[in-house]
Design a protein around this motif. Structure first.
Motif, PDB file in Angstrom:
ATOM      1  N   GLY A 111      -3.395  78.006  21.008  1.00  0.00           N
ATOM      2  CA  GLY A 111      -2.961  79.438  21.153  1.00  0.00           C
ATOM      3  C   GLY A 111      -4.543  80.298  21.034  1.00  0.00           C
ATOM      4  N   GLU A 112      -4.534  81.419  20.118  1.00  0.00           N
ATOM      5  CA  GLU A 112      -5.970  81.831  19.790  1.00  0.00           C
ATOM      6  C   GLU A 112      -6.675  81.183  18.794  1.00  0.00           C
ATOM      7  N   ASP A 113      -6.080  80.217  17.909  1.00  0.00           N
ATOM      8  CA  ASP A 113      -6.765  79.678  17.089  1.00  0.00           C
ATOM      9  C   ASP A 113      -8.230  78.988  17.169  1.00  0.00           C
ATOM     10  N   THR A 114      -8.844  79.124  16.491  1.00  0.00           N
ATOM     11  CA  THR A 114     -10.437  78.414  16.432  1.00  0.00           C
ATOM     12  C   THR A 114     -10.714  77.800  15.193  1.00  0.00           C
ATOM     13  N   ILE A 115     -11.665  77.092  15.168  1.00  0.00           N
ATOM     14  CA  ILE A 115     -12.084  76.463  13.910  1.00  0.00           C
ATOM     15  C   ILE A 115     -13.517  76.543  13.727  1.00  0.00           C
ATOM     16  N   LYS A 116     -13.934  76.958  12.224  1.00  0.00           N
ATOM     17  CA  LYS A 116     -15.360  77.305  12.111  1.00  0.00           C
ATOM     18  C   LYS A 116     -15.692  76.122  11.108  1.00  0.00           C
ATOM     19  N   VAL A 117     -16.555  75.312  11.295  1.00  0.00           N
ATOM     20  CA  VAL A 117     -16.996  74.026  10.348  1.00  0.00           C
ATOM     21  C   VAL A 117     -18.554  74.131  10.229  1.00  0.00           C
ATOM     22  N   ILE A 118     -18.843  73.409   9.015  1.00  0.00           N
ATOM     23  CA  ILE A 118     -20.245  73.049   8.796  1.00  0.00           C
ATOM     24  C   ILE A 118     -20.356  71.589   9.196  1.00  0.00           C
ATOM     25  N   ASN A 119     -21.178  71.315  10.056  1.00  0.00           N
ATOM     26  CA  ASN A 119     -21.471  69.915  10.726  1.00  0.00           C
ATOM     27  C   ASN A 119     -22.440  69.462  10.313  1.00  0.00           C
ATOM     28  N   CYS A 120     -22.629  68.281   9.408  1.00  0.00           N
ATOM     29  CA  CYS A 120     -23.686  67.749   8.830  1.00  0.00           C
ATOM     30  C   CYS A 120     -23.928  66.190   9.465  1.00  0.00           C
ATOM     31  N   LEU A 121     -24.933  65.927  10.062  1.00  0.00           N
ATOM     32  CA  LEU A 121     -25.135  64.609  10.725  1.00  0.00           C
ATOM     33  C   LEU A 121     -26.401  63.962  10.235  1.00  0.00           C
ATOM     34  N   PHE A 122     -26.351  62.604  10.009  1.00  0.00           N
ATOM     35  CA  PHE A 122     -27.582  61.814   9.626  1.00  0.00           C
ATOM     36  C   PHE A 122     -27.519  60.383   9.891  1.00  0.00           C
ATOM     37  N   TYR A 123     -28.732  59.909  10.062  1.00  0.00           N
ATOM     38  CA  TYR A 123     -28.963  58.371  10.116  1.00  0.00           C
ATOM     39  C   TYR A 123     -28.884  57.801   8.747  1.00  0.00           C
ATOM     40  N   PRO A 124     -28.327  56.491   8.592  1.00  0.00           N
ATOM     41  CA  PRO A 124     -28.439  56.036   7.019  1.00  0.00           C
ATOM     42  C   PRO A 124     -29.871  56.045   6.634  1.00  0.00           C
ATOM     43  N   ARG A 125     -30.935  55.693   7.672  1.00  0.00           N
ATOM     44  CA  ARG A 125     -32.213  55.624   7.146  1.00  0.00           C
ATOM     45  C   ARG A 125     -32.888  56.815   6.724  1.00  0.00           C
ATOM     46  N   PHE A 126     -32.233  58.140   6.839  1.00  0.00           N
ATOM     47  CA  PHE A 126     -32.646  59.139   6.094  1.00  0.00           C
ATOM     48  C   PHE A 126     -32.515  59.046   4.798  1.00  0.00           C
ATOM     49  N   ILE A 127     -31.528  58.253   4.309  1.00  0.00           N
ATOM     50  CA  ILE A 127     -31.613  57.907   2.615  1.00  0.00           C
ATOM     51  C   ILE A 127     -32.532  57.108   2.239  1.00  0.00           C
ATOM     52  N   ASP A 128     -32.590  55.959   2.991  1.00  0.00           N
ATOM     53  CA  ASP A 128     -33.767  54.795   2.786  1.00  0.00           C
ATOM     54  C   ASP A 128     -33.909  54.044   4.061  1.00  0.00           C
ATOM     55  N   SER A 129     -35.178  54.155   4.094  1.00  0.00           N
ATOM     56  CA  SER A 129     -35.711  53.525   5.372  1.00  0.00           C
ATOM     57  C   SER A 129     -35.329  52.088   5.774  1.00  0.00           C
ATOM     58  N   MET A 130     -34.834  51.193   4.458  1.00  0.00           N
ATOM     59  CA  MET A 130     -34.482  49.983   4.467  1.00  0.00           C
ATOM     60  C   MET A 130     -33.269  49.854   5.380  1.00  0.00           C
ATOM     61  N   MET A 131     -32.582  51.169   5.627  1.00  0.00           N
ATOM     62  CA  MET A 131     -31.314  50.920   6.141  1.00  0.00           C
ATOM     63  C   MET A 131     -31.300  51.274   7.762  1.00  0.00           C
ATOM     64  N   LYS A 132     -32.436  50.883   8.443  1.00  0.00           N
ATOM     65  CA  LYS A 132     -32.356  51.250   9.778  1.00  0.00           C
ATOM     66  C   LYS A 132     -31.572  50.588  10.662  1.00  0.00           C
ATOM     67  N   ASP A 133     -31.028  49.427  10.170  1.00  0.00           N
ATOM     68  CA  ASP A 133     -29.800  48.325  10.879  1.00  0.00           C
ATOM     69  C   ASP A 133     -28.554  48.820  10.526  1.00  0.00           C
ATOM     70  N   CYS A 134     -28.425  49.639   9.519  1.00  0.00           N
ATOM     71  CA  CYS A 134     -27.140  50.305   8.974  1.00  0.00           C
ATOM     72  C   CYS A 134     -26.263  51.028  10.044  1.00  0.00           C
ATOM     73  N   ARG A 135     -24.823  50.703  10.333  1.00  0.00           N
ATOM     74  CA  ARG A 135     -24.077  51.044  11.159  1.00  0.00           C
ATOM     75  C   ARG A 135     -22.877  51.577  10.666  1.00  0.00           C
ATOM     76  N   LYS A 136     -22.607  51.637   9.294  1.00  0.00           N
ATOM     77  CA  LYS A 136     -21.192  52.371   9.010  1.00  0.00           C
ATOM     78  C   LYS A 136     -21.583  52.739   7.501  1.00  0.00           C
ATOM     79  N   LEU A 137     -20.576  53.691   7.077  1.00  0.00           N
ATOM     80  CA  LEU A 137     -20.752  54.067   5.782  1.00  0.00           C
ATOM     81  C   LEU A 137     -20.741  53.159   4.702  1.00  0.00           C
ATOM     82  N   SER A 138     -19.771  52.114   4.668  1.00  0.00           N
ATOM     83  CA  SER A 138     -19.528  50.966   3.792  1.00  0.00           C
ATOM     84  C   SER A 138     -20.725  50.310   3.451  1.00  0.00           C
TER      85      SER A 138
END
Length: 285
Positions: free
Chosen positions: A75-102
């Motif tokens: 219908g007329e519904d919409t959704i408003k969101v905050i969208n946060c995107l990041f690569y794991p290596r933003f947290i730590d450069s050693m996680m360059k090959d990380c591919r999942k949250l776990s």
């Protein structure tokens, strides 16, 4: 309003992107990064791997690498969101090959044991009952938009804090540290002494339990053997040193508990698929 496809340049440049956007429909898609979504307003159907749920104000969730999802408002519904995107290596450069949250959770900056989870974080829709998670998202949004001196460091701190807040919601109601007191003692001992020549029998003697009992308990709780866990801790710390210091590989091998550099190289390659030198070159360039 920012298009959900307009983030790619910024994400590749900064390894992190956050913005507010509003829409009625988003086609089925997947990402090669992690995505946190917080619903500010509206309602929408959310389809993840073919399963549909209804999103409403105050809901938030995590989308893992390569997980297909889509939004659809009626219908007329919409959704408003905050969208946060990041690569794991933003947290730590050693996680360059990380591919999942776990994989992020065992990082030395977070160290959250997945054995205490009652639900899988990336398969859960959370609700922000007290508004505390919304405040975190808005703090990240403000830092990202203003870009004051040190904003990336602030973003990293707020992001890690937000991840930990989210993980608390999927922990077993029992004492977190008591997922198994024996296993907990072994984990603490390894984290403090991984650089030494330690044996499970030595730990068992210290805590007063038999080797067979501790070995089975540890494997049941951690989904890996004691030797595999010790190896994982050593290699994780080696990765951190390779990424953040100029120490020679021989020195790093000794620091993390390997007296034989050739053996260290072979274990490292077995675990990560590259030699320590190759890993360091890939991380730094």
């Amino acid at each position: 309003m920012e298009s959900p496809l307009g983030y790619r340049y910024f994400l590749n440049e900064d390894l992190f992107y956050i913005n507010i956007w509003e829409h009625k429909f988003s086609p089925v898609h997947k990402h090669n990064f992690l995505e946190f979504v917080y619903v500010l307003e509206g309602r929408s159907e959310h389809i993840v791997n073919g399963e549909t749920t209804i999103l409403k104000e105050g809901d938030y969730f995590i989308i893992d690498y390569d997980k297909k999802h889509a939004f659809f408002s009626r219908g007329e519904d919409t959704i408003k969101v905050i969208n946060c995107l990041f690569y794991p290596r933003f947290i730590d450069s050693m996680m360059k090959d990380c591919r999942k949250l776990s994989e992020i959770l065992s990082n030395y900056l977070i160290k959250f044991n997945h054995a205490v989870f009652s639900r899988i974080p990336t398969e859960t829709i959370f609700h922000d009952d007290d508004g505390s998670v919304k405040k975190q998202f808005l703090k990240m949004l403000n830092e990202y938009q203003e870009k004051k001196v040190g904003y990336k460091e602030m973003l990293r701190c707020i992001l890690i804090e937000t991840i930990l807040m989210i993980l608390r919601n999927v922990c077993l109601s029992e004492k977190i540290s008591d997922f198994d007191s024996v296993t907990g003692e072994v984990v603490k001992f390894v984290e403090k002494n991984y650089m030494n020549n330690i044996l499970l029998s030595d730990i068992c003697e210290q805590i007063g339990y038999s080797v067979p009992y501790v070995s089975k308990s540890f494997k049941d709780n951690m989904n890996m053997t004691f030797s595999s866990y010790l190896q994982k801790v050593r290699i994780n710390n080696a990765c951190r040193l390779l990424a953040n210091t100029n120490n020679k590989i021989e020195e790093i091998a000794h620091i993390v508990g390997y007296s034989d550099t050739k053996f260290f190289n072979s274990i490292f390659k077995k675990v990560l698929g590259s030699t320590p030198r190759e890993y360091r070159n890939k991380i730094k360039y």
